[in-house]
Design an enzyme around this catalytic site. Structure first.
Site, PDB file in Angstrom:
ATOM      1  N   HIS A   1     -20.796  12.035   2.483  1.00 41.42           N
ATOM      2  CA  HIS A   1     -21.430  10.744   2.727  1.00 41.42           C
ATOM      3  C   HIS A   1     -22.752  10.883   3.463  1.00 41.42           C
ATOM      4  O   HIS A   1     -23.038  11.888   4.085  1.00 41.42           O
ATOM      5  CB  HIS A   1     -20.500   9.798   3.491  1.00 41.42           C
ATOM      6  CG  HIS A   1     -20.391  10.081   4.964  1.00 41.42           C
ATOM      7  ND1 HIS A   1     -21.335   9.660   5.868  1.00 41.42           N
ATOM      8  CD2 HIS A   1     -19.444  10.743   5.669  1.00 41.42           C
ATOM      9  CE1 HIS A   1     -20.966  10.048   7.085  1.00 41.42           C
ATOM     10  NE2 HIS A   1     -19.823  10.700   6.986  1.00 41.42           N
ATOM     11  N   CYS A   2     -23.572   9.866   3.346  1.00 40.99           N
ATOM     12  CA  CYS A   2     -24.766   9.678   4.155  1.00 40.99           C
ATOM     13  C   CYS A   2     -24.676   8.258   4.703  1.00 40.99           C
ATOM     14  O   CYS A   2     -23.580   7.694   4.751  1.00 40.99           O
ATOM     15  CB  CYS A   2     -26.045   9.928   3.341  1.00 40.99           C
ATOM     16  SG  CYS A   2     -26.224   8.882   1.881  1.00 40.99           S
ATOM     17  N   LYS A   3     -25.773   7.662   5.081  1.00 44.86           N
ATOM     18  CA  LYS A   3     -25.724   6.330   5.694  1.00 44.86           C
ATOM     19  C   LYS A   3     -25.156   5.267   4.746  1.00 44.86           C
ATOM     20  O   LYS A   3     -24.255   4.531   5.102  1.00 44.86           O
ATOM     21  CB  LYS A   3     -27.136   5.929   6.152  1.00 44.86           C
ATOM     22  CG  LYS A   3     -27.200   4.643   6.925  1.00 44.86           C
ATOM     23  CD  LYS A   3     -26.661   4.807   8.311  1.00 44.86           C
ATOM     24  CE  LYS A   3     -26.895   3.537   9.121  1.00 44.86           C
ATOM     25  NZ  LYS A   3     -26.253   3.601  10.401  1.00 44.86           N
TER      26      LYS A   3
ATOM     27  N   PHE B   1     -21.667   5.578   5.047  1.00 43.87           N
ATOM     28  CA  PHE B   1     -21.167   5.963   6.365  1.00 43.87           C
ATOM     29  C   PHE B   1     -19.926   5.149   6.716  1.00 43.87           C
ATOM     30  O   PHE B   1     -19.969   3.926   6.753  1.00 43.87           O
ATOM     31  CB  PHE B   1     -22.258   5.726   7.417  1.00 43.87           C
ATOM     32  CG  PHE B   1     -22.141   6.604   8.612  1.00 43.87           C
ATOM     33  CD1 PHE B   1     -22.926   7.732   8.719  1.00 43.87           C
ATOM     34  CD2 PHE B   1     -21.249   6.307   9.623  1.00 43.87           C
ATOM     35  CE1 PHE B   1     -22.825   8.557   9.825  1.00 43.87           C
ATOM     36  CE2 PHE B   1     -21.136   7.120  10.731  1.00 43.87           C
ATOM     37  CZ  PHE B   1     -21.926   8.255  10.841  1.00 43.87           C
TER      38      PHE B   1
END
Length: 186
Positions: A120-122, A63
């Site tokens: 993206h993710c975290k 992120f």
């Protein structure tokens, strides 16, 4: 604005496009971001956690936060795919609007017109790793190379269940898909 993306709901943020900065290491004063005065006024570009190129015009990361905005701006992104269910932070939304970047959450119907894009993710490990792993399978990568890439980003947090998901991902019904997801003509 909410847009229907092939049955999945996508949160979309749109703004007029900004000019592409290109390869700017470092970025000069007046580029719209802060700079490091100790480096003669040049901005220090900081990529998000676990940033890497997946294919020409397709990137992955954890992120991004405000420290990464200058770097992301230098990529000339048109779109970001976020795999997190949480509401996108206001500072990130402001950055997207100011730079004409669309935000897609939970799905996208067609992305070649939205290149370059960032997935993206975290932390850029599990959800992003699974999606990129499936893309690599579609690109006909050998499974050991797909797992090597997944493990490079997941490190000690690698999940056997993620790797099993990637391994069992059925590409047989998707043979009509291009091997490259790049926006460039090869």
């Amino acid at each position: 604005m909410v847009e229907n993306c092939g049955g999945d709901v996508c949160a979309v943020t749109e703004a007029p496009p900004s000019p592409t900065v290109g390869n700017c290491f470092p970025v000069s004063p007046g580029s719209g971001a802060g700079y490091d005065s100790e480096r003669g006024g040049d901005e220090l570009l900081v990529p998000p956690l676990n940033f890497a190129m997946v294919d020409n015009g397709v990137f992955r990361s954890g992120f991004p936060d405000s420290a990464n905005f200058g770097f992301l701006k230098s990529l000339g992104l048109r779109s970001i795919i976020c795999l997190c269910p949480e509401t996108y932070p206001e500072a990130n939304n402001d950055f997207l609007k100011a730079n004409g970047i669309k935000l897609f959450q939970f799905g996208i119907d067609s992305y070649t017109r939205n290149h370059p894009l960032l997935i993206h993710c975290k932390r850029g490990k599990h959800r992003t790793g699974c999606l990129v792993g499936c893309l690599r399978r579609l690109q006909r990568w050998c499974l050991s190379s797909v797992f090597d890439e997944y493990q490079r980003f997941a490190a000690a947090k690698a999940r056997v269940s993620d790797q099993r998901f990637i391994e069992l991902f059925d590409i047989s019904s998707l043979k009509h898909m291009p091997i490259s997801f790049s926006c460039s003509k090869r």
